[in-house]
Motif scaffolding. Structure first.
Motif, PDB file in Angstrom:
ATOM      1  N   ALA A 137       0.843  -1.197   0.000  1.00 49.23           N
ATOM      2  CA  ALA A 137       0.000   0.000   0.000  1.00 49.23           C
ATOM      3  C   ALA A 137       0.875   1.242   0.000  1.00 49.23           C
ATOM      4  CB  ALA A 137      -0.928   0.009   1.214  1.00 49.23           C
ATOM      5  N   PHE A 138       0.292   2.362  -0.414  1.00 48.91           N
ATOM      6  CA  PHE A 138       0.981   3.651  -0.400  1.00 48.91           C
ATOM      7  C   PHE A 138      -0.069   4.740  -0.202  1.00 48.91           C
ATOM      8  CE2 PHE A 138      -0.166   2.649  -4.740  1.00 48.91           C
ATOM      9  CZ  PHE A 138      -0.715   3.822  -5.227  1.00 48.91           C
ATOM     10  N   TYR A 139       0.372   5.962   0.027  1.00 49.77           N
ATOM     11  CA  TYR A 139      -0.538   7.087   0.231  1.00 49.77           C
ATOM     12  C   TYR A 139      -0.381   8.107  -0.889  1.00 49.77           C
ATOM     13  CZ  TYR A 139      -1.803   5.530   4.907  1.00 49.77           C
ATOM     14  OH  TYR A 139      -2.306   4.815   5.968  1.00 49.77           O
TER      15      TYR A 139
ATOM     16  N   LYS B 123     -11.623   4.141   2.330  1.00 54.90           N
ATOM     17  CA  LYS B 123     -10.181   3.917   2.326  1.00 54.90           C
ATOM     18  C   LYS B 123      -9.537   4.665   3.500  1.00 54.90           C
ATOM     19  CE  LYS B 123     -10.032   3.429  -2.705  1.00 54.90           C
ATOM     20  NZ  LYS B 123      -9.541   3.976  -3.983  1.00 54.90           N
TER      21      LYS B 123
ATOM     22  N   TYR C 297      -3.879  12.359   2.960  1.00 50.98           N
ATOM     23  CA  TYR C 297      -3.531  11.417   1.900  1.00 50.98           C
ATOM     24  C   TYR C 297      -4.394  10.158   2.018  1.00 50.98           C
ATOM     25  CZ  TYR C 297       0.702  14.119   0.875  1.00 50.98           C
ATOM     26  OH  TYR C 297       1.591  15.107   0.525  1.00 50.98           O
TER      27      TYR C 297
ATOM     28  N   GLN D 190      -4.962   6.127   1.360  1.00 49.72           N
ATOM     29  CA  GLN D 190      -4.215   4.879   1.184  1.00 49.72           C
ATOM     30  C   GLN D 190      -4.768   4.094   0.000  1.00 49.72           C
ATOM     31  OE1 GLN D 190      -4.411   0.802   3.309  1.00 49.72           O
ATOM     32  NE2 GLN D 190      -3.093   2.061   4.636  1.00 49.72           N
ATOM     33  N   GLU D 191      -3.885   3.702  -0.888  1.00 55.09           N
ATOM     34  CA  GLU D 191      -4.246   2.864  -2.030  1.00 55.09           C
ATOM     35  C   GLU D 191      -3.467   1.557  -1.959  1.00 55.09           C
ATOM     36  OE1 GLU D 191      -6.535   3.414  -4.180  1.00 55.09           O
ATOM     37  OE2 GLU D 191      -6.896   5.581  -4.198  1.00 55.09           O
ATOM     38  N   ARG D 192      -4.118   0.450  -2.332  1.00 57.86           N
ATOM     39  CA  ARG D 192      -3.495  -0.871  -2.281  1.00 57.86           C
ATOM     40  C   ARG D 192      -2.873  -1.237  -3.624  1.00 57.86           C
ATOM     41  NH1 ARG D 192      -5.455  -3.928   2.052  1.00 57.86           N
ATOM     42  NH2 ARG D 192      -6.093  -2.478   3.709  1.00 57.86           N
TER      43      ARG D 192
END
Length: 244
Positions: free
Chosen positions: A123-125, A138, A148, A150-152
């Motif tokens: 994951a990242f932001y 999310k 921000y 979070q996306e997987r």
């Protein structure tokens, strides 16, 4: 180490029902039309694969390529940035009828989610989509006073991509903008199948020119004169062809 596959049919023979499939291309640029159509041929002959999740920049145009895949009822869900492009009638009709799902992802986020899948980053932001419907549900975190989302990562069972040159070991080069998502997808899939315009012997590609190393490629099949989606659509092509 010889990753050549003799036919398109053999290249797509092991894709199962329910698979997540990344398909390269930005519109028609870099779209592996022949691999997609071979997958349709297999489904028409055997009834499989179906219930696919397809990851691509858009949801197809006209009645060829990804649009044809959707039209044959093989796709359960699209993960893409542009479901409404030049001629999206097939996807639009299926979506409005409740026959296909959609996960809408901003284009830069889509590329980064695929890159993260290949790099092993769960994951990242990102700032993108914060405060919009796409951020609902999310996790959100604050960094340096800004919010921000979070996306997987995105990963796939199979990637189908198109390259210009490929050697026996699967090292690849691409033709200009046809490169687009394909190098990222090759890294993010458990199995990567590539149609190449020309297969060359080992050493036929300068190592300094290799874009996708063969370690990320499982099979290459030569398609010497690949079709271009836009040209097919200008000719009002339909796949599979409808007999008069």
């Amino acid at each position: 180490m010889d990753k050549r596959i003799p036919s398109l049919a053999e290249a797509v023979a092991d894709i199962p029902d329910g698979a997540t499939v990344m398909i390269g291309g930005f519109g028609g640029s870099g779209a592996p039309i022949e691999l997609i159509h071979a997958l349709i041929d297999r489904c028409l002959a055997t009834g499989s694969p179906r219930d696919l999740t397809v990851i691509n920049n858009n949801s197809g145009n006209g009645h060829v390529g990804i649009a044809a895949l959707i039209e044959q009822g093989m796709v359960r869900k699209m993960v893409c940035s542009f479901p409404r492009s030049a001629d999206p009638r097939v996807f639009t009709e299926k979506y409005l009828a409740g026959e296909i799902g959609l996960e809408l992802v901003p284009q830069g986020t889509l590329a980064e989610r695929i890159r993260a899948g290949g790099a092993g980053i769960p994951a990242f932001y990102t700032l993108t989509a914060y405060g919009t419907d796409l951020a609902q549900g999310k996790p959100v975190a604050e960094f340096e006073g800004r919010q921000y989302v979070q996306e997987r990562w995105l990963k796939a069972d199979v990637a189908l991509i198109k390259a210009e040159l490929g050697d026996h070991h699967g090292n690849l080069t691409y033709r200009m903008a046809a490169r687009n998502f394909s190098p990222l997808m090759a890294m993010a899939a458990a199995r990567t199948i590539v149609q190449v315009t020309q297969v060359v012997a080992p050493g036929g590609i300068d190592p300094e020119h290799v874009v996708t190393p063969g370690i990320f490629v499982d099979g290459v099949v030569e398609v010497a004169n690949p079709a271009q989606e836009e040209a097919l659509n200008r000719a009002n092509a339909v796949y599979p062809e409808v007999e008069a």
